[in-house]
Scaffold this motif. Sequence first.
Motif, PDB file in Angstrom:
ATOM      1  N   THR A  44       8.897 -10.736   1.234  1.00  0.00           N
ATOM      2  CA  THR A  44      10.195 -10.984   1.721  1.00  0.00           C
ATOM      3  C   THR A  44      11.274 -10.096   1.319  1.00  0.00           C
ATOM      4  OG1 THR A  44      10.784 -12.864   0.087  1.00  0.00           O
ATOM      5  CG2 THR A  44       9.555 -13.444   2.319  1.00  0.00           C
TER       6      THR A  44
ATOM      7  N   ARG B 144       0.789  -1.277  -0.008  1.00  0.00           N
ATOM      8  CA  ARG B 144      -0.010   0.015  -0.095  1.00  0.00           C
ATOM      9  C   ARG B 144       0.699   1.191  -0.073  1.00  0.00           C
ATOM     10  NH1 ARG B 144      -2.467  -0.973   4.932  1.00  0.00           N
ATOM     11  NH2 ARG B 144      -0.526  -2.176   5.326  1.00  0.00           N
ATOM     12  N   TYR B 145       1.867   1.261   0.580  1.00  0.00           N
ATOM     13  CA  TYR B 145       2.829   2.338   0.732  1.00  0.00           C
ATOM     14  C   TYR B 145       4.266   1.818   1.126  1.00  0.00           C
ATOM     15  CZ  TYR B 145       1.649   1.955   5.713  1.00  0.00           C
ATOM     16  OH  TYR B 145       1.639   1.560   6.958  1.00  0.00           O
TER      17      TYR B 145
ATOM     18  N   GLU C  24     -10.786  10.053   0.759  1.00  0.00           N
ATOM     19  CA  GLU C  24      -9.402  10.205   0.456  1.00  0.00           C
ATOM     20  C   GLU C  24      -8.526   8.807  -0.099  1.00  0.00           C
ATOM     21  OE1 GLU C  24      -7.578  13.454   2.771  1.00  0.00           O
ATOM     22  OE2 GLU C  24      -8.301  12.315   4.326  1.00  0.00           O
TER      23      GLU C  24
ATOM     24  N   ILE D  37       0.264   7.238  -2.965  1.00  0.00           N
ATOM     25  CA  ILE D  37       1.416   6.776  -2.563  1.00  0.00           C
ATOM     26  C   ILE D  37       1.663   5.336  -2.579  1.00  0.00           C
ATOM     27  CG2 ILE D  37       2.065   8.920  -1.048  1.00  0.00           C
ATOM     28  CD1 ILE D  37       0.749   7.108   1.315  1.00  0.00           C
ATOM     29  N   ALA D  38       1.056   4.673  -3.266  1.00  0.00           N
ATOM     30  CA  ALA D  38       1.059   3.239  -3.377  1.00  0.00           C
ATOM     31  C   ALA D  38       2.159   3.050  -4.360  1.00  0.00           C
ATOM     32  CB  ALA D  38      -0.433   2.680  -3.603  1.00  0.00           C
ATOM     33  N   PRO D  39       2.832   2.049  -4.322  1.00  0.00           N
ATOM     34  CA  PRO D  39       3.821   1.338  -5.274  1.00  0.00           C
ATOM     35  C   PRO D  39       2.971   1.220  -6.560  1.00  0.00           C
ATOM     36  CG  PRO D  39       4.079   0.022  -3.220  1.00  0.00           C
ATOM     37  CD  PRO D  39       2.965   0.972  -3.041  1.00  0.00           C
ATOM     38  N   ALA D  40       1.815   0.401  -6.544  1.00  0.00           N
ATOM     39  CA  ALA D  40       1.260   0.128  -7.935  1.00  0.00           C
ATOM     40  C   ALA D  40      -0.481  -0.064  -7.529  1.00  0.00           C
ATOM     41  CB  ALA D  40       1.853  -1.215  -8.417  1.00  0.00           C
TER      42      ALA D  40
ATOM     43  N   ARG E 186     -11.430   1.696  24.625  1.00  0.00           N
ATOM     44  CA  ARG E 186     -12.345   2.455  24.579  1.00  0.00           C
ATOM     45  C   ARG E 186     -13.102   2.110  23.318  1.00  0.00           C
ATOM     46  NH1 ARG E 186      -9.342   6.838  24.811  1.00  0.00           N
ATOM     47  NH2 ARG E 186      -9.549   7.095  22.582  1.00  0.00           N
TER      48      ARG E 186
ATOM     49  N   TYR F  76      -5.005  -1.991  -5.247  1.00  0.00           N
ATOM     50  CA  TYR F  76      -3.616  -2.055  -4.914  1.00  0.00           C
ATOM     51  C   TYR F  76      -3.380  -3.161  -6.095  1.00  0.00           C
ATOM     52  CZ  TYR F  76      -3.947   1.182  -1.092  1.00  0.00           C
ATOM     53  OH  TYR F  76      -4.214   2.211  -0.369  1.00  0.00           O
ATOM     54  N   LEU F  77      -2.241  -3.413  -6.733  1.00  0.00           N
ATOM     55  CA  LEU F  77      -1.730  -4.133  -7.572  1.00  0.00           C
ATOM     56  C   LEU F  77      -0.610  -5.066  -6.971  1.00  0.00           C
ATOM     57  CD1 LEU F  77      -1.725  -2.733 -11.020  1.00  0.00           C
ATOM     58  CD2 LEU F  77      -3.533  -3.879 -10.196  1.00  0.00           C
ATOM     59  N   VAL F  78      -0.845  -6.384  -6.862  1.00  0.00           N
ATOM     60  CA  VAL F  78       0.168  -7.406  -6.385  1.00  0.00           C
ATOM     61  C   VAL F  78       0.411  -8.289  -7.347  1.00  0.00           C
ATOM     62  CG1 VAL F  78      -0.011  -6.708  -3.702  1.00  0.00           C
ATOM     63  CG2 VAL F  78      -1.268  -8.704  -5.156  1.00  0.00           C
ATOM     64  N   PRO F  79       1.605  -9.165  -7.437  1.00  0.00           N
ATOM     65  CA  PRO F  79       1.841 -10.157  -8.310  1.00  0.00           C
ATOM     66  C   PRO F  79       0.702 -11.048  -8.107  1.00  0.00           C
ATOM     67  CG  PRO F  79       3.909  -9.816  -7.158  1.00  0.00           C
ATOM     68  CD  PRO F  79       2.764  -8.875  -6.439  1.00  0.00           C
ATOM     69  N   LYS F  80       0.621 -11.891  -9.405  1.00  0.00           N
ATOM     70  CA  LYS F  80      -0.773 -12.814  -9.625  1.00  0.00           C
ATOM     71  C   LYS F  80      -0.482 -13.729  -8.236  1.00  0.00           C
ATOM     72  CE  LYS F  80      -2.210 -13.791 -13.724  1.00  0.00           C
ATOM     73  NZ  LYS F  80      -2.228 -14.434 -15.058  1.00  0.00           N
ATOM     74  N   VAL F  81      -1.650 -14.181  -7.612  1.00  0.00           N
ATOM     75  CA  VAL F  81      -1.620 -14.941  -6.567  1.00  0.00           C
ATOM     76  C   VAL F  81      -2.128 -16.458  -7.031  1.00  0.00           C
ATOM     77  CG1 VAL F  81      -2.624 -15.542  -4.166  1.00  0.00           C
ATOM     78  CG2 VAL F  81      -2.028 -13.129  -4.722  1.00  0.00           C
TER      79      VAL F  81
ATOM     80  N   ARG G 125       8.902  -0.857  -2.300  1.00  0.00           N
ATOM     81  CA  ARG G 125       8.638  -2.215  -3.000  1.00  0.00           C
ATOM     82  C   ARG G 125       9.769  -2.671  -3.678  1.00  0.00           C
ATOM     83  NH1 ARG G 125       3.602  -3.979  -6.737  1.00  0.00           N
ATOM     84  NH2 ARG G 125       2.528  -3.754  -4.776  1.00  0.00           N
TER      85      ARG G 125
ATOM     86  N   LEU H 171      -6.103   9.976  -2.397  1.00  0.00           N
ATOM     87  CA  LEU H 171      -4.739  10.511  -1.920  1.00  0.00           C
ATOM     88  C   LEU H 171      -3.978   9.443  -1.212  1.00  0.00           C
ATOM     89  CD1 LEU H 171      -3.281  12.714  -0.585  1.00  0.00           C
ATOM     90  CD2 LEU H 171      -4.608  12.575   1.354  1.00  0.00           C
ATOM     91  N   PHE H 172      -4.650   8.195  -0.579  1.00  0.00           N
ATOM     92  CA  PHE H 172      -3.958   7.326  -0.139  1.00  0.00           C
ATOM     93  C   PHE H 172      -3.351   6.510  -1.203  1.00  0.00           C
ATOM     94  CE2 PHE H 172      -7.067   7.395   3.614  1.00  0.00           C
ATOM     95  CZ  PHE H 172      -6.344   8.623   4.145  1.00  0.00           C
TER      96      PHE H 172
ATOM     97  N   ARG I  59       8.726 -12.732   7.399  1.00  0.00           N
ATOM     98  CA  ARG I  59       8.382 -12.506   6.210  1.00  0.00           C
ATOM     99  C   ARG I  59       9.933 -11.561   5.709  1.00  0.00           C
ATOM    100  NH1 ARG I  59       5.329 -15.951   6.532  1.00  0.00           N
ATOM    101  NH2 ARG I  59       3.558 -16.293   5.542  1.00  0.00           N
TER     102      ARG I  59
ATOM    103  N   ARG J  48      10.564  -6.380   2.389  1.00  0.00           N
ATOM    104  CA  ARG J  48      11.109  -6.131   3.864  1.00  0.00           C
ATOM    105  C   ARG J  48      12.573  -6.295   4.051  1.00  0.00           C
ATOM    106  NH1 ARG J  48       7.212  -6.429   7.414  1.00  0.00           N
ATOM    107  NH2 ARG J  48       8.103  -7.769   9.144  1.00  0.00           N
TER     108      ARG J  48
END
Lengths: 481, 95
Positions: free
Chosen positions: A338, A322-323, B72, B79-82, B61, B88-93, A326, B75-76, B16, A341
């Motif tokens: 891995t 998310r930020y 937002e 700042i994400a890588p992809a 509490r 949000y994008l990540v490699p194919k799972v 990478r 906005l959030f 990790r 990090r």
Amino acid sequence: MIHEKSIAEIVAARGTGDLSAAEVTAHFQRRIEQFAGGLNSLITRCDEAARHQAGSIGSDAPGALAGIPIVHKDIFCTKGVKTSCGSRMLDNFIAPYDATAVEKLAAAGTVMLGKANMDEFAMGSSNENSFYGPVKNPWNTAYVPGGSSGGSAAAVAAGLAPAATGTDTGGSIRQPAALCGVTGIKPTYGRVSRYGMIAFASSLDQGGCFARSAEDCAAVLGAMAGFDPRDSTSVNREVPDYSAALTGDIKGLKIGLPAEYFAAGLQPASRAVIDKAIAELEALGAEIVEIGLPHTDLAVSTYYVVAPAEASSNLARFDGVRYGYRCDNPVNLEDLYTRSRGEGFGKEVQRRIMIGAYVLSAGYYDAYYLKAQKTRRLIARDFGQAFEQVDLIAAPVTQAPAFKLGEMGDDPVSMYLNDVYTLPASLAGIPGMSVPAGFVDGLPVGLQLLAPWFEEARLLNAGHAFQQVTDWHRQRPEGFE
Amino acid sequence: MSLTADDVRNVARLARLGADDARIAEYAGELSNILDVVAALEKADTDGVLPMSHPLDLTARLRADEALPVTERDLFQSIAPATADGVYLVPKVIE
């Protein structure tokens, strides 16, 4: 010279029109231009924004700290400004919101000059663990400034700002304040909101501040502290007027000296400085009594289970999704996690994450984590019992003054053992403060004062009383006059 | 307490954290030294002592159970890588 004035003097001079906020900011910016690079005390400078903001603060501006320049430790999120936490992991992180402490200080009228260097994710006692390189101690640039808030302490010591924010998880305000010869206060856990303060160990982390005097710290802490519904551990309790509490009168105050903090390990020259400081407090009318904090010897081992355990959990959020950092060309999700990090975190952070993962892992939880939570209570109980007898505790902050950059090598253990006098108060959650008390071979020594939960006003007043009869806090390192 | 390279590999996997064999060997020594310091806890008498998870023994509490607007996101995600189309994008799972 503006950088020799107290915060109250600057505020008053602005009010009468003798000084403008723009002049004050420009003065400190010139000093930053001159000195910050050599000390490596700042990661980010906010020159344009600060000039702009200071220009809009008139002589009638209402905030208690209107026009007072400040440096924020780079652990506090600052909207639109890089917030790195001293790590490659967050080198590209532009915070999308302000931390509550930053917001409150801005509302009080402070002008942010920049973001201070620090040990990566606040893990360290020397500021040598920063991705941006070590900070140098203004008293001798071959020496460490202490950590983890080393950039904040060095900035105030060198007169780059009248005040700076910091955080203290195991001593990260008190220890650099001591090593840099400035005043630093860590309030009671829960007093300053942790919202927007990047988490290291959530049951220990507490924001606070650095300034030259207890009087200045009272003004800054008063503006930072207070209940925040956005932090579930923030305490809903009224913040007293710390500045009004500075009577300078400590007659009849009972101050305890814990025998365990004056045992072998404390260097004789540092001890002589502390003994003299205690004699000053006694001369001011305080009653000095010996006390015991019998579980002090468990503090290092307790802390280095509890803090890494919480860190391993908190830092799990940095996953390259998310930020933050990478890695290049991840082949699958596991590889993304891995390598991001492994490449994004420095060695000390990785060591602590692994210790944390280990002590929380199946089969070890009871022996390490649960056991440490129990010894933590023994340490906290020591303070509870001591404060039935005394109003305050006085002790050294460290066993010796600052050590040389690189002197500790890459051995984490020798560094950890140095934290023995600051860890117990963090584990108990009580407020603590370091007050400049003298020098050994040209390097500052700090007197640590500890108070019961939520008695920051008592702490600040004792520091203030001490500073009325001493001028250690008025000294400037050579070359930074 | 001495950790072997395999112990460290296991912990690194749990956390990790990617590390090559040379680093794993260094960590084994460093982490063992830290655990030696921590071992002092064993001797402490904690019979009947309640674990302390928090300095103020606070209870959590709770806020009112009301849905708040999601704001937002742009906005959030800036700042994400992809990202693409708000996710949000990540490699194919799943192949």
